[in-house]
Scaffold this motif. Structure first.
Motif, mmCIF file in Angstrom:
data_model
loop_
_atom_site.group_PDB
_atom_site.id
_atom_site.type_symbol
_atom_site.label_atom_id
_atom_site.label_comp_id
_atom_site.label_asym_id
_atom_site.label_seq_id
_atom_site.Cartn_x
_atom_site.Cartn_y
_atom_site.Cartn_z
ATOM 1 N N LEU A 65 0.839 -1.202 0.000
ATOM 2 C CA LEU A 65 0.000 0.000 0.000
ATOM 3 C C LEU A 65 0.872 1.249 0.000
ATOM 4 O O LEU A 65 0.572 2.233 -0.691
ATOM 5 C CB LEU A 65 -0.920 -0.002 1.226
ATOM 6 C CG LEU A 65 -1.861 1.194 1.373
ATOM 7 C CD1 LEU A 65 -2.770 1.328 0.165
ATOM 8 C CD2 LEU A 65 -2.691 1.062 2.657
ATOM 9 N N GLY A 66 1.970 1.218 0.771
ATOM 10 C CA GLY A 66 2.902 2.338 0.780
ATOM 11 C C GLY A 66 3.535 2.557 -0.582
ATOM 12 O O GLY A 66 3.785 3.689 -0.988
ATOM 13 N N ALA A 69 1.194 4.368 -2.686
ATOM 14 C CA ALA A 69 0.992 5.749 -2.237
ATOM 15 C C ALA A 69 2.074 6.702 -2.720
ATOM 16 O O ALA A 69 1.914 7.921 -2.596
ATOM 17 C CB ALA A 69 0.923 5.788 -0.705
ATOM 18 N N TRP A 72 1.378 10.182 -4.412
ATOM 19 C CA TRP A 72 0.154 10.803 -3.913
ATOM 20 C C TRP A 72 0.508 12.075 -3.149
ATOM 21 O O TRP A 72 1.650 12.288 -2.741
ATOM 22 C CB TRP A 72 -0.594 9.848 -2.993
ATOM 23 C CG TRP A 72 -1.127 8.619 -3.664
ATOM 24 C CD1 TRP A 72 -1.060 8.307 -4.986
ATOM 25 C CD2 TRP A 72 -1.775 7.518 -3.019
ATOM 26 N NE1 TRP A 72 -1.634 7.095 -5.221
ATOM 27 C CE2 TRP A 72 -2.089 6.576 -4.039
ATOM 28 C CE3 TRP A 72 -2.128 7.233 -1.704
ATOM 29 C CZ2 TRP A 72 -2.739 5.375 -3.771
ATOM 30 C CZ3 TRP A 72 -2.786 6.040 -1.431
ATOM 31 C CH2 TRP A 72 -3.081 5.131 -2.443
ATOM 32 N N TRP A 76 -3.191 12.336 1.028
ATOM 33 C CA TRP A 76 -3.556 10.966 0.704
ATOM 34 C C TRP A 76 -2.543 9.965 1.247
ATOM 35 O O TRP A 76 -2.908 8.840 1.617
ATOM 36 C CB TRP A 76 -3.725 10.802 -0.805
ATOM 37 C CG TRP A 76 -5.066 11.309 -1.262
ATOM 38 C CD1 TRP A 76 -5.327 12.467 -1.929
ATOM 39 C CD2 TRP A 76 -6.322 10.665 -1.029
ATOM 40 N NE1 TRP A 76 -6.681 12.592 -2.128
ATOM 41 C CE2 TRP A 76 -7.325 11.509 -1.594
ATOM 42 C CE3 TRP A 76 -6.713 9.483 -0.407
ATOM 43 C CZ2 TRP A 76 -8.675 11.199 -1.553
ATOM 44 C CZ3 TRP A 76 -8.065 9.170 -0.362
ATOM 45 C CH2 TRP A 76 -9.022 10.002 -0.927
ATOM 46 N N ARG A 77 -1.271 10.357 1.319
ATOM 47 C CA ARG A 77 -0.291 9.472 1.956
ATOM 48 C C ARG A 77 -0.593 9.334 3.439
ATOM 49 O O ARG A 77 -0.404 8.270 4.035
ATOM 50 C CB ARG A 77 1.132 10.008 1.738
ATOM 51 C CG ARG A 77 1.623 9.904 0.305
ATOM 52 C CD ARG A 77 3.144 9.888 0.226
ATOM 53 N NE ARG A 77 3.750 10.995 0.938
ATOM 54 C CZ ARG A 77 4.031 12.181 0.399
ATOM 55 N NH1 ARG A 77 3.727 12.426 -0.870
ATOM 56 N NH2 ARG A 77 4.616 13.126 1.098
ATOM 57 N N ARG A 79 -3.582 9.488 4.750
ATOM 58 C CA ARG A 79 -4.739 8.586 4.840
ATOM 59 C C ARG A 79 -4.304 7.132 4.661
ATOM 60 O O ARG A 79 -4.823 6.229 5.333
ATOM 61 C CB ARG A 79 -5.777 8.971 3.784
ATOM 62 C CG ARG A 79 -6.417 10.328 4.034
ATOM 63 C CD ARG A 79 -7.513 10.620 3.027
ATOM 64 N NE ARG A 79 -8.066 11.956 3.252
ATOM 65 C CZ ARG A 79 -7.805 13.014 2.494
ATOM 66 N NH1 ARG A 79 -6.992 12.879 1.446
ATOM 67 N NH2 ARG A 79 -8.330 14.188 2.759
ATOM 68 N N SER A 80 -3.339 6.919 3.759
ATOM 69 C CA SER A 80 -2.797 5.576 3.573
ATOM 70 C C SER A 80 -2.146 5.075 4.859
ATOM 71 O O SER A 80 -2.344 3.929 5.279
ATOM 72 C CB SER A 80 -1.779 5.588 2.438
ATOM 73 O OG SER A 80 -1.058 4.369 2.374
ATOM 74 N N GLN A 84 -2.887 1.912 7.435
ATOM 75 C CA GLN A 84 -1.831 1.024 7.907
ATOM 76 C C GLN A 84 -1.878 0.881 9.431
ATOM 77 O O GLN A 84 -1.735 -0.213 9.979
ATOM 78 C CB GLN A 84 -0.471 1.557 7.469
ATOM 79 C CG GLN A 84 -0.245 1.510 5.975
ATOM 80 C CD GLN A 84 1.012 2.257 5.559
ATOM 81 O OE1 GLN A 84 1.464 3.168 6.250
ATOM 82 N NE2 GLN A 84 1.576 1.890 4.435
ATOM 83 N N ASN A 141 3.695 7.907 6.039
ATOM 84 C CA ASN A 141 3.677 6.675 5.257
ATOM 85 C C ASN A 141 5.029 5.971 5.298
ATOM 86 O O ASN A 141 5.109 4.750 5.491
ATOM 87 C CB ASN A 141 3.288 6.994 3.814
ATOM 88 C CG ASN A 141 2.784 5.778 3.079
ATOM 89 O OD1 ASN A 141 1.763 5.214 3.423
ATOM 90 N ND2 ASN A 141 3.517 5.364 2.077
#
Length: 219
Positions: A65-66, A69, A72, A76-77, A79-80, A84, A141
């Motif tokens: 997922l990172g 990201a 981004w 948004w990072r 939020r990612s 996590q 992130n």
């Protein structure tokens, strides 16, 4: 200009090919060995091995997922990273509850197998961690990815020690105690990731609503 240049975050470093390669190494090694160690946990009847395997699988999934990201915006990072943190917290709660249930059983732990799988896990994790060392500081992130990998290394060492204690004491309690410790480590790191993510999201929001910032971007 992106809305990311804050908090001392090096955007060039985040988007560098070296960082992408480091993340791919983490993803492949952690997902691959996580499956192997989970099998080993059931084979050795070790709750600590199972918890460590979940750490590997969680690390690999969240690092992927990172990886997505990258590129981004900071918001948004963040939020990612928040996702996590929630995922790591849920893993910690699952390990905690399953270990509590495991205390009600009386099945023996295979210390030799436990130690063998744990030692192999440490080797795999060290190989995965080394490429991440230059990237352990940064936005929420990046710090989340680093904390996951760091947790793996700590968990590996703890499981190896537990395997030795199981062999010495002929009891399963060292295995269960380490599983509890790994759960606590999950929850502590999850709290740190969520805190960092909220901070980065707050910074990104304040920059987005700051007229001077918007004016600078338009230039």
């Amino acid at each position: 200009m992106a809305d990311d240049d804050c908090c001392g975050v090096d955007e060039e470093q985040i988007r560098s090919p070296g960082y992408r390669r480091a993340l791919w190494i983490v993803v492949i090694l952690n997902l691959g060995y996580g499956v192997i160690e989970l099998f080993g946990g059931f084979l050795a009847n070790s709750q600590a091995l199972k918890a460590d395997a979940l750490d590997f699988l969680g690390d690999g999934s969240i690092t992927f997922l990172g990886l997505l990201a990258i590129g981004w915006s900071l918001a948004w990072r963040a939020r990612s990273a928040f996702i996590q943190g929630l995922f790591l917290g849920l893993l910690g709660l699952w390990v905690l509850l399953s270990t509590i249930l495991k205390t009600l059983t009386d099945t023996p732990v295979e210390a030799g197998l436990m130690g063998l799988f744990a030692f192999a896990a440490l080797i795999v994790n060290l190989i995965a961690v080394v490429p991440l060392l230059p990237y352990r500081d940064g936005d929420a992130n990046m710090r989340a990815v680093w904390l996951f990998s760091r947790n793996d290394a700590i968990g590996n060492v703890a499981v190896i020690i537990a395997a030795g204690l199981v062999a010495l004491t002929s009891t399963r309690w060292p295995d269960l105690i380490v599983a509890f410790l790994i759960a606590a480590l999950f929850l502590h790191s999850a709290w740190n990731i969520l805190r960092d993510a909220r901070r980065d999201l707050k910074v990104a929001t304040s920059r987005a609503t700051d007229p001077l910032t918007r004016e600078t971007k338009s230039e």
